[in-house]
Write an enzyme that holds these catalytic residues in place. Structure first.
Site, PDB file in Angstrom:
ATOM      1  N   SER A 124      46.458  49.237  57.598  1.00 53.32           N
ATOM      2  CA  SER A 124      47.156  47.981  57.858  1.00 53.32           C
ATOM      3  C   SER A 124      47.715  47.410  56.566  1.00 53.32           C
ATOM      4  O   SER A 124      47.130  47.597  55.490  1.00 53.32           O
ATOM      5  CB  SER A 124      46.154  47.000  58.464  1.00 53.32           C
ATOM      6  OG  SER A 124      46.658  45.699  58.401  1.00 53.32           O
ATOM      7  N   TYR A 148      37.484  42.675  58.656  1.00 56.24           N
ATOM      8  CA  TYR A 148      38.396  43.639  59.286  1.00 56.24           C
ATOM      9  C   TYR A 148      39.228  44.357  58.219  1.00 56.24           C
ATOM     10  O   TYR A 148      39.319  45.583  58.196  1.00 56.24           O
ATOM     11  CB  TYR A 148      39.319  42.931  60.295  1.00 56.24           C
ATOM     12  CG  TYR A 148      40.491  43.792  60.712  1.00 56.24           C
ATOM     13  CD1 TYR A 148      40.303  44.863  61.580  1.00 56.24           C
ATOM     14  CD2 TYR A 148      41.777  43.561  60.203  1.00 56.24           C
ATOM     15  CE1 TYR A 148      41.374  45.685  61.933  1.00 56.24           C
ATOM     16  CE2 TYR A 148      42.841  44.368  60.555  1.00 56.24           C
ATOM     17  CZ  TYR A 148      42.633  45.430  61.413  1.00 56.24           C
ATOM     18  OH  TYR A 148      43.688  46.245  61.761  1.00 56.24           O
ATOM     19  N   LYS A 152      39.438  48.558  56.678  1.00 51.48           N
ATOM     20  CA  LYS A 152      40.615  49.424  56.491  1.00 51.48           C
ATOM     21  C   LYS A 152      40.633  49.958  55.066  1.00 51.48           C
ATOM     22  O   LYS A 152      40.861  51.144  54.829  1.00 51.48           O
ATOM     23  CB  LYS A 152      41.900  48.644  56.792  1.00 51.48           C
ATOM     24  CG  LYS A 152      42.048  48.242  58.244  1.00 51.48           C
ATOM     25  CD  LYS A 152      42.121  49.459  59.146  1.00 51.48           C
ATOM     26  CE  LYS A 152      42.130  49.111  60.607  1.00 51.48           C
ATOM     27  NZ  LYS A 152      41.943  50.267  61.493  1.00 51.48           N
TER      28      LYS A 152
END
Ligand code: NAD
Ligand code: UDP
Length: 331
Positions: A124, A148, A152
């Site tokens: 992302s 989150y 990644k």
């Protein structure tokens, strides 16, 4: 090629299944349906007229994953499965770290054991943190503001280390900007549970009358009109980017931004939605959302040059297709 698509029943995964099937690949989906429905896969088969092999499994479970790898001679894995709600990740960090990192490790391990040569990972733009726009693949990654985003960045590091130890393995780290819209058929799209966090599904639900008005988080950013700027990419362009990356990836780690390279403000997106669909979107300006950055858009030179890939759909297409799915969608 025989491609395992983890999270294939989800938003980006299902559109990628369409693109893979249309390109002639065999698609095997592994999804535990924690944030999706099996019906979506039926719709993918309806759109393409082709079959999908489906396993309802949790890809953090090594035994279940190995059973699948033993059964199918895979040429590649696209790993979409993961939890993705930024706010929820702050409240449930362990669930996010466990699900998103263990799944990557279990799948990487299975690829090593069964000699699966290609691994494509859903990363992302959030890994760029507060770098200066446009974001370039060579930038040093800055800390993200939530668990989150960390999942990644950590998954990217794990996969890079595995490639360093096994240089013949091919890994593509695809950094998505803001995927929006839906398949042109209106049969599959983004169907968040509860009140949407993201802008486009929120606008679409206001258009449908499910929500009374849009709340725009801040108009005092240093941007064209004070509202936040993002690089929105049509989900089918993104899906096609995966098919191209799979075909062109070579040994080692390759990192690509998948975006349009164009920034669009919140107000510009609202105006485009109104122009594309002829529906007014009432809104009010409220306080900034904590953790938001002013601008996020990609430098897309590398994907253009090395993958010969760039987007073909514009903001109006994104708004038209987002509404095309929302107006048909029944909860
Ligand atoms: P989604 O929630 O629609 O799809 C994810 C799918 O994975 C769901 O079908 C869910 O049921 C499944 N899943 C989750 N954990 C699983 C597990 N342990 N085992 C098996 N299946 C599991 O999300 P999406 O928007 O399609 O995102 C796909 C990937 O792209 C995610 O990794 C996400 O973090 C990443 N990503 C998404 C965006 C975005 O804006 N949508 C942006 C950047 C990156
Ligand atoms: N946004 C907004 N109202 C909403 C949802 C989002 O004003 O209800 C803004 C948000 O502040 C950001 C942009 O829209 O500037 C995109 O937000 P989204 O959550 O879709 O993507 P992300 O911030 O994760 O890039």
């Amino acid at each position: 090629m025989n491609i395992l698509v983890t999270g294939g029943a989800g938003y980006i995964g299902s559109h990628t299944c369409v693109a893979l099937l249309e390109a002639g690949h065999t698609v095997i989906v592994a999804d535990n349906l924690i944030n999706s429905k099996a019906e979506t896969l039926e719709r993918v088969m309806q759109i393409t007229g082709k079959d999908i092999i489906f396993y309802q499994i949790d890809v953090t479970q090594a035994a279940a994953v190995e059973t699948l790898f033993a059964k199918h001679s895979l040429d590649g894995v696209i790993h979409f499965a993961g939890l993705k709600a930024v706010g929820e990740s702050v409240d449930k960090p362990l669930a996010y770290y466990y699900n998103n990192i263990v799944s990557t490790m279990v799948l990487a391990q299975a690829c090593q054991k069964y000699n699966v040569p290609r691994f494509v990972f859903s990363s992302s733009a959030t890994v760029y943190g507060e770098n200066k726009v446009p974001f370039v693949e060579t930038m040093k990654l800055l800390p993200t503001t939530n668990p989150y985003g960390e999942t990644k960045a950590i998954s990217e590091r794990i996969l890079t280390d595995v490639v360093n130890a096994n240089p013949q393995w091919s890994v593509a780290l695809l950094r998505y900007f803001n995927p929006v819209g839906a398949h042109e058929s209106g049969l599959i799209g983004e169907a968040p549970t509860g009140i949407p966090n993201n802008l486009m599904p929120y606008i679409a639900q206001v258009a449908k009358g499910k929500l009374d008005k849009l709340r725009i988080f801040g108009n005092d950013y240093p941007t064209v009109d004070g509202t936040g700027v993002r690089d929105y990419i049509h989900v089918m362009d993104l899906a096609e980017g995966h098919v191209v990356a799979l075909a062109r990836m070579s040994a080692g780690v390759s990192i690509y931004n998948l975006g349009t390279g164009q920034g669009t403000s919140v107000l510009e997106l609202v105006e485009s939605f109104v122009a594309a669909n002829g529906i007014e979107i009432p809104y009010e300006i409220v306080a900034r959302r904590p953790g938001d950055i002013a601008k996020c858009y990609a430098d897309v030179t590398k994907a253009k040059k090395e993958l010969n890939w760039s987007t073909t759909r514009n903001i109006m297409d994104m708004c038209r297709d987002a509404w095309g799915f929302e107006k048909n969608y029944k909860d």
